[in-house]
Every structure is written in structure tokens, then in C-alpha cells.
Design an enzyme around this catalytic site. Structure first.
Site, mmCIF file in Angstrom:
data_model
loop_
_atom_site.group_PDB
_atom_site.id
_atom_site.type_symbol
_atom_site.label_atom_id
_atom_site.label_comp_id
_atom_site.label_asym_id
_atom_site.label_seq_id
_atom_site.Cartn_x
_atom_site.Cartn_y
_atom_site.Cartn_z
ATOM 1 C CE LYS A 1 -4.431 -1.740 1.463
ATOM 2 N NZ LYS A 1 -5.627 -1.627 2.277
ATOM 3 C CE LYS B 1 -7.874 -8.504 -2.440
ATOM 4 N NZ LYS B 1 -8.261 -8.589 -1.054
ATOM 5 C CE LYS C 1 -13.838 -3.810 1.474
ATOM 6 N NZ LYS C 1 -13.516 -3.317 2.762
HETATM 7 P P1 ATP Z 1 -9.396 -3.339 -0.196
HETATM 8 O O1 ATP Z 1 -9.375 -3.591 -1.674
HETATM 9 O O2 ATP Z 1 -9.898 -1.974 0.213
HETATM 10 O O3 ATP Z 1 -8.145 -3.790 0.528
HETATM 11 P P2 ATP Z 1 -10.811 -5.730 0.048
HETATM 12 O O4 ATP Z 1 -11.895 -5.816 -0.948
HETATM 13 O O5 ATP Z 1 -9.536 -6.477 -0.213
HETATM 14 O O6 ATP Z 1 -10.544 -4.232 0.339
HETATM 15 P P3 ATP Z 1 -10.865 -6.103 2.913
HETATM 16 O O7 ATP Z 1 -11.687 -5.143 3.695
HETATM 17 O O8 ATP Z 1 -9.388 -5.929 2.926
HETATM 18 O O9 ATP Z 1 -11.419 -6.185 1.420
HETATM 19 O O10 ATP Z 1 -11.198 -7.582 3.362
HETATM 20 C C1 ATP Z 1 -12.260 -7.997 4.153
HETATM 21 C C2 ATP Z 1 -12.233 -9.506 4.201
HETATM 22 O O11 ATP Z 1 -12.582 -10.037 2.910
HETATM 23 C C3 ATP Z 1 -10.845 -10.066 4.542
HETATM 24 O O12 ATP Z 1 -10.966 -11.107 5.482
HETATM 25 C C4 ATP Z 1 -10.312 -10.542 3.218
HETATM 26 O O13 ATP Z 1 -9.420 -11.621 3.394
HETATM 27 C C5 ATP Z 1 -11.578 -10.954 2.459
HETATM 28 N N1 ATP Z 1 -11.478 -10.762 0.990
HETATM 29 C C6 ATP Z 1 -11.275 -9.594 0.339
HETATM 30 N N2 ATP Z 1 -11.285 -9.775 -1.009
HETATM 31 C C7 ATP Z 1 -11.505 -11.106 -1.225
HETATM 32 C C8 ATP Z 1 -11.637 -11.926 -2.427
HETATM 33 N N3 ATP Z 1 -11.554 -11.421 -3.650
HETATM 34 N N4 ATP Z 1 -11.866 -13.240 -2.267
HETATM 35 C C9 ATP Z 1 -11.972 -13.763 -1.022
HETATM 36 N N5 ATP Z 1 -11.856 -13.055 0.139
HETATM 37 C C10 ATP Z 1 -11.624 -11.741 0.049
#
Ligand code: ATP
Ligand code: LTN
Length: 332
Positions: free
Chosen positions: A114, A197, A200
Site C-alpha cells: 500500500k 482478486k 473494493k
Molecule cells: P481493499 O481492496 O480496500 O483492501 P478488500 O476488498 O480487499 O478491500 P478487505 O476489507 O481488505 O477487502 O477484506 C475484508 C475480508 O474479505 C478479509 O478477510 C479478506 O481476506 C476478504 N477478501 C477480500 N477480497 C476477497 C476476495 N476477492 N476473495 C476472497 N476473500 C476476500
């Protein structure tokens, strides 16, 4: 019988959670409520380590709470709360910062990734100390299990190391959480770029299936998902990453095995298969979105529910923090 305690957190960093969040983490939060003592936290303080937008933070915190309840987190059975309403997180966070080495904190890959994105010089200190606050979140509640996706493995390891160090040096204070990384359906990929992946914070939302999105929009996203060469519906992550991702999504939501789905769609093209996936996703999310929207209509009620959760959380957090201070030799 004493129930094992579960703790997990999610940042309110977007208007909607996506299907990756749900299948990778939140579905397990809901399932673990049965037979466990669940503490689920909307980690708004962690979200401050990114861009800070006061109106958005408020809106997204409330929307996160509504979505969690709509997905099945029960504010009665579990303790659902907002991190900033329990100041003990910051207090224990400082103790964790005083325990963690600069070297070990510098090795955290989430920080490296990040901070590299925005240029290392402009990365904020909060992004660096983020894992120590996360350790405090978990240790305050003496959690046994921390359901998270694979990307959080390093932070959980750090939490275990810090807890062990504290206990050895200052006396038994914290429960060391078990390694509990979710494997099944743990990685849902972006529909447009099946090698990344679903996230968000990805640049475009075209490949992200959002819980709060309209059925029409999610339908469209699935119909225009990137597919692969050939026309056979087969699970093969290397040769057919797009179709494999759609098969994983269908299977996780419908409960049908991948093999059963492969036979069902034998001889049919990608088009028919995508329509079937879209129907499953849209029908699964429809009542969840409706419930979340209904909860958001009565903001005061939602805020009250979160206050009840924070009061329950403070009781447990106070006990742990007092014990930690005492073992450190502070004067009460
Ligand atoms: P950001 O992109 O803002 O980092 P994110 O979409 O990766 O957000 P987080 O808030 O970091 O989401 O993750 C929340 C939970 O969802 C965590 O436990 C993470 O491991 C899980 N997670 C996030 N993206 C995925 C994905 N594509 N597949 C499975 N699990 C996920
Ligand atoms: N870092 C996590 C969110 C998070 C968390 C926690 C998860 C903050 N505190 C405590 C589990 C336990 C993330 O980015 N998904």
C-alpha cells in the site's frame, strides 16, 4: 461448556461489500455464530489509514452495519460494534507498538504494497502501525479464532508473536489466537480481470459484484464477464480462469458441486452458463440488499444497535486492558 471466542473485523472503505468479501470471510462470520461467542467489528479507525472523507466514513460505517446484519450477523447473538466506540483499542494498540520491532513491522507486505502505491515518502505513519492496532483488536477480546482471508495471514502471525512475547515477559495476559485462515472459496477473482482478486479498491467496478448494487447492474456485469477461449464449461484455473471463477461463484451460492455444474452445462455454451450464474447471484443477493436498505431507513435504530454492541465490547475490553496495565507495572 465454554464457547470459543471468534473475533474479526472489516474496514468501512466502500459503499458496498462485494461477493469476494462475503464468500472469503463474511459467510464464515455468520456460520461461526453457531456454537461460538462472536465479536464482529467495523474497524473505522483502520479505515483512517487510507483517504479520509468524513461524510463517506459515516455513511459507509452505517451501511457496513446494515449489510452485516442483512447477511445474517445477529446483533443479539453476537457482539457487533464500531471500533472507535471502544477506546481500549487505541490504548492496547500503543502497548503493542511498544512491543513490536521496527524491523518486523517493516516486513508487513500489506504496508509495503500500500505504501509503494502512493510513494513511500507520502505513506502515513498510521499505515505503518496498522498491524499493531489489528493485534490489539484481536487480543482485547481474548479471541481463539480470527476468520480472515489468506491476505491477512501475516498480520495474524504478528498478533500471535506479540501476544506470546507479552505473556513470556510480563505474565499470562492474552489468549494466543489459533491460525485460522479460510481456504474454501477463499479467493474470488475480478470478473473483468480473472487474474486479480475481486477488490473494493480496484480501479474499475465493472468486475466487482457488489451486495448493494441493483440486480440489473449485477446481471449486466456477469453477462459481460471476460470469458476464455473455447466454449466448454470446465473448471481449469490456468486455461479458463474466467469460467472457473464463475463456476466457483455459482457453486458457493447454489451449493451444487463444480462437477455437477460441469455436467449440467455440457454441450451448452458460455452464454447459457452466464445467464444461470447471473440468476443465482441476483436471487441470492436480492433479499440481502432489500434488508440492508430497510435497515438504513431507520438510522437511529441502527445506531442504537451499535451502541449496545459497543457497551458489551467495552466490558470485555476493560478487563483485558486492566490486566495488561497491571502486569506492566502501571499504578492503578
Ligand atoms: P481493499 O481492496 O480496500 O483492501 P478488500 O476488498 O480487499 O478491500 P478487505 O476489507 O481488505 O477487502 O477484506 C475484508 C475480508 O474479505 C478479509 O478477510 C479478506 O481476506 C476478504 N477478501 C477480500 N477480497 C476477497 C476476495 N476477492 N476473495 C476472497 N476473500 C476476500
Ligand atoms: N486488516 C483487516 C481488517 C481488520 C481485522 C482486524 C481483521 C482490522 N482489524 C482484526 C481481523 C481481525 C483487513 O484488511 N481485512
Amino acid at each position: 461448556m465454554i464457547m470459543k471466542r471468534v473475533f474479526s473485523g472489516i474496514q468501512p472503505t466502500s459503499d458496498s461489500f462485494h461477493l469476494g468479501n462475503y464468500l472469503g470471510a463474511l459467510k464464515q462470520w455468520v456460520e461461526l455464530q453457531d456454537g461460538h461467542d462472536g465479536f464482529y467489528c467495523i474497524v473505522d479507525l483502520h479505515a483512517l489509514s487510507g483517504e479520509i472523507e468524513p461524510t463517506l466514513l459515516r455513511k459507509r460505517t452505517l451501511s457496513s452495519a446494515a449489510q452485516l446484519i442483512a447477511l445474517g450477523i445477529s446483533p443479539e447473538t453476537s457482539t457487533l460494534f464500531v471500533q472507535s466506540q471502544v477506546p481500549h483499542h487505541n490504548q492496547l494498540g500503543w502497548l503493542m507498538e511498544c512491543l513490536a520491532g521496527f524491523g518486523e513491522a517493516s516486513r508487513m507486505t500489506q504496508f509495503k504494497d500500500k505504501s509503494a502505491k502512493g510513494g513511500a515518502e507520502s505513506a502515513r505513519v498510521g499505515l505503518f502501525t496498522y498491524p499493531m492496532l489489528q493485534a490489539a483488536d484481536i487480543l482485547l477480546y481474548q479471541a481463539n479464532l480470527v476468520p480472515v482471508g489468506e491476505d491477512q495471514r501475516q498480520h495474524i502471525e504478528l498478533t500471535r508473536d506479540l501476544a506470546g512475547r507479552f505473556n513470556t515477559r510480563f505474565g499470562q495476559t492474552f489468549t494466543i489466537p489459533e491460525n485460522f485462515i479460510l481456504k474454501s472459496a477463499a479467493k474470488i477473482q475480478d470478473l473483468q480481470d480473472p487474474f486479480s482478486k475481486m477488490s473494493k479498491s480496484s480501479g474499475s467496478s465493472a468486475g466487482v459484484l457488489e451486495i448493494m448494487d441493483t440486480p440489473e447492474s449485477n446481471m449486466k456485469k456477469i453477462k459481460s464477464a471476460a470469458t476464455d477461449a473455447g466454449r466448454e464449461v470446465k473448471f481449469d484455473e490456468k486455461e479458463k480462469p474466467g469460467i472457473s471463477n464463475l463456476l466457483a461463484i455459482h457453486s458457493a451460492l447454489s451449493g451444487q458441486t463444480i462437477t455437477a455444474l460441469e455436467s449440467e452445462f455440457e454441450g451448452k455454451g458460455y452464454g447459457d452458463f452466464k445467464i444461470a450464474v447471473a440468476d443465482v447471484v441476483v436471487e441470492y443477493l436480492r433479499p440481502i440488499r432489500a434488508k440492508a436498505l430497510e435497515l438504513l431507513e431507520d438510522e437511529n435504530h441502527l445506531v442504537d444497535l451499535l451502541h449496545v454492541g459497543a457497551a458489551k465490547a467495552r466490558t470485555v475490553a476493560t478487563e483485558t486492558l486492566e490486566k495488561a496495565y497491571k502486569n506492566l507495572g502501571t499504578v492503578a
